[in-house]
Design an enzyme around this catalytic site. Structure first.
Site, short mmCIF file in Angstrom:
data_model
loop_
_atom_site.label_atom_id
_atom_site.label_comp_id
_atom_site.label_asym_id
_atom_site.label_seq_id
_atom_site.Cartn_x
_atom_site.Cartn_y
_atom_site.Cartn_z
N CYS A 112 0.82 -1.22 0.00
CA CYS A 112 0.00 0.00 0.00
C CYS A 112 0.86 1.27 0.00
CB CYS A 112 -0.95 0.00 1.18
SG CYS A 112 -1.61 -1.63 1.54
N CYS A 165 -13.21 0.12 7.97
CA CYS A 165 -12.33 -0.34 6.89
C CYS A 165 -12.43 0.55 5.67
CB CYS A 165 -12.72 -1.75 6.46
SG CYS A 165 -12.83 -2.94 7.81
N LYS A 187 -9.85 5.87 4.03
CA LYS A 187 -11.10 5.41 4.62
C LYS A 187 -12.32 5.76 3.77
CE LYS A 187 -14.05 3.94 7.27
NZ LYS A 187 -14.87 3.94 6.07
N HIS A 227 -8.99 3.70 -1.49
CA HIS A 227 -7.61 3.23 -1.38
C HIS A 227 -7.22 2.34 -2.56
CE1 HIS A 227 -3.89 1.83 0.17
NE2 HIS A 227 -4.30 0.87 0.96
#
Ligand code: ZN
Lengths: 389, 142
Positions: free
Chosen positions: A84, A208, A331, A335
């Site tokens: 990430c 998540c 969030k 992402h």
């Protein structure tokens, strides 16, 4: 001595479920505006660095494919992978090539197409992105579970509650609603978070980040070129720090924070010659609400265990002591793994220029210092990038 | 709902043959009911997951020793949304346990109710057979 490097152009696609475009077309959506914003000709670009994790889309050599699609074949090409933190690793690579004197102008693009596979397959691929053999093969760990292990430890040691974590989700959704590029545009309530389904206890659906398609692009240039191109508001790279941790979580000694964040940020603060209190805006890696909370502490915005005070007291809001993720964060902005780091840095550059989309989330700077914190995996990689106008 | 036109790619079926020649003692140990770690004969570092080469001093002169079977839960989670390859399983609890010999192990905790699980709880490590009939290791309450 290293040469100074500046951000001279930025571009950003709409984040979300983008099955209306393929990976090339999605990259084009940020590459074109970034080149236009920089006011350069595409023939000025010497190196193109792509941040993309891949596997969820069909092209195995995406940087070659995107370069052809955007008429850039012939330039130096490479692709980085740092889970990430891939986007920040790509940024660091291009920065280093310019700082060293090797080249003068680079294009850094982050792109991810994660929605071409079904959700369970995406969860499977992300869950394997720790140690496959010793964590996934027998125990079926998932990405939310990695961070849930940290949330449980933080709650046990510091008394952090599920409500505290929910406050972070509520804040980030609020700002995403003000960001037209964000995946989610609806404000949510604490109750929405607390009543959402459990994914990996204590983390629930609204703790998540979503699974996202998106791209972001930055054009970087040397100080000579900044002058030659007569760039109005160059945003300077003031500091970069990086670190890493073990692939197996069981090889670590603590689960209440991420040591790579501490080490990478100290390195970046030293290079930029600033302290944490000088930072006026931060985009931190909030793949889960607990990740944002740990970032407050590990970046030195507060003492360890006191992160909840910042969110409870509103200090991380746009008008607070240290605004955090006022673009919606991972969030709620979304992402797209490889694009995230570039998106964070592009967003900070926009804010430092005073051009935040929707004025309600424009930060009022005095020192014009902003920080991007990008974690790969569960602290497997970490990059911290500090920008100054 | 609006359908977006897409083209289905050719499928691939990916499965890897993971080499275990140099850690074969571990897999053999499970058959004898033992969870083995490696200990470097040169510098004494104890490694779990087992490592045929010592990450500390780079010696490949190692011995296999059983892990201490008791420890304390450092953290845990209950996995409700499972990956594709674990769809056949009921939700499961993953723990990280610090064993008496200072080594940490990540594995499932079974044979207990979710509401009884706490950080600091004492558990023991043992070899078990998975639902698919494969030997693995798990924690259970003491
Ligand atoms: Zn050794």
């Amino acid at each position: 001595m290293f040469r100074r490097v500046a951000i001279i152009g930025i571009g950003h696609s709409k984040f979300g479920v983008r099955q209306d475009v393929n990976v090339n077309e999605l990259a084009f959506e940020s590459i074109k505006p970034a080149i236009e914003d920089a006011g350069v000709d595409k023939r000025d670009i010497e190196l193109m660095v792509l941040g993309s994790v891949g596997v969820w889309y069909e092209e195995p050599l995406p940087v070659v494919s995107i370069a052809e699609y955007c008429g850039l074949s012939g330039v130096g090409l490479l692709r980085t992978e740092a889970a990430c933190a891939t986007g920040s690793a790509a940024f660091f690579t291009a920065y280093s090539a310019i700082a060293s004197g090797q080249i003068d102008v680079a294009l850094v693009v982050g792109v991810e197409k994660m929605r071409e596979v079904d959700t369970l397959t995406a969860i499977e691929l992300m869950g394997r992105a720790g140690c496959y053999l010793w964590e996934f093969h027998n125990f079926g760990i998932t990405f939310p579970a990695y961070y849930a292990l940290h949330a449980t430890a933080h709650m046990a040691k510091y008394g952090t509650t599920e409500e505290d974590l929910a406050l972070i989700a509520v804040k980030n959704h609020k700002y995403a609603a003000m960001n037209p590029n964000a995946q989610f545009r609806k404000p949510i309530t604490i109750n929405d978070v607390l009543s959402s389904m459990v994914i990996a206890w204590p983390l629930k659906l609204y703790d998540c980040c979503p699974i996202t398609d998106g791209s972001a692009t930055i054009i970087l240039a040397s100080e000579n070129k900044v002058r030659e191109f007569k760039v109005d508001t160059p945003i300077w790279v003031a500091g970069i720090g990086y670190s890493s941790d073990t692939v197996n979580l069981s090889k670590r000694s603590s689960y209440v924070g991420l040591y790579p964040t501490v080490r990478a940020s100290q390195m970046a603060y030293r290079m930029a010659n600033i302290e944490p209190k000088d930072v006026e805006l931060a985009n931190v890696h909030d793949c889960f609400t607990i990740a944002e909370l740990m970032a407050y502490e590990d970046l030195g915005f507060c003492r360890k265990g006191e992160g909840v005070k910042l969110i409870r007291d509103g200090e991380v809001e746009v008008d607070g002591k240290i605004p955090v993720n006022v673009d919606g964060g991972l969030k709620a902005k979304g992402h797209p793994i490889g694009a995230t780091g570039i998106s964070m840095i592009a967003e900070l550059a926009k804010q430092l220029r005073g051009e935040a989309i929707e004025r309600s989330r424009q930060v009022a700077f005095r020192k014009y210092i902003a920080l991007a914190h990008n974690v790969g995996g569960t602290g497997h990689y970490c990059y911290v990038t500090i920008l100054k106008r | 709902m609006l359908t977006i036109p897409t083209l289905k790619s050719k499928p691939i079926n990916l499965s890897y043959d993971i080499p275990i020649s140099r850690t074969k003692q571990f897999w053999d140990g499970l058959k004898e009911g033992k969870v083995l770690a490696t200990k470097c004969k040169k510098c004494g570092t104890l490694n779990f997951p087992p490592a045929a080469d010592c990450p500390n001093c780079y010696s490949s002169d190692i011995e296999w020793i059983p892990l201490s079977s008791e420890g304390e839960i450092e953290t845990f989670t209950h996995v409700i949304v499972k990956p594709q390859s674990f769809q056949e399983y009921e939700p499961y609890t993953i723990v990280i346990v610090k064993l008496k010999d200072n080594v940490r192990v990540l594995a499932w905790l079974t044979d207990t109710l979710i509401e009884n699980i706490k950080v600091g709880m004492k558990v023991k490590l043992q070899v078990k057979k998975s639902q698919e009939g494969v030997l693995t290791y798990e924690f259970t309450p003491i």
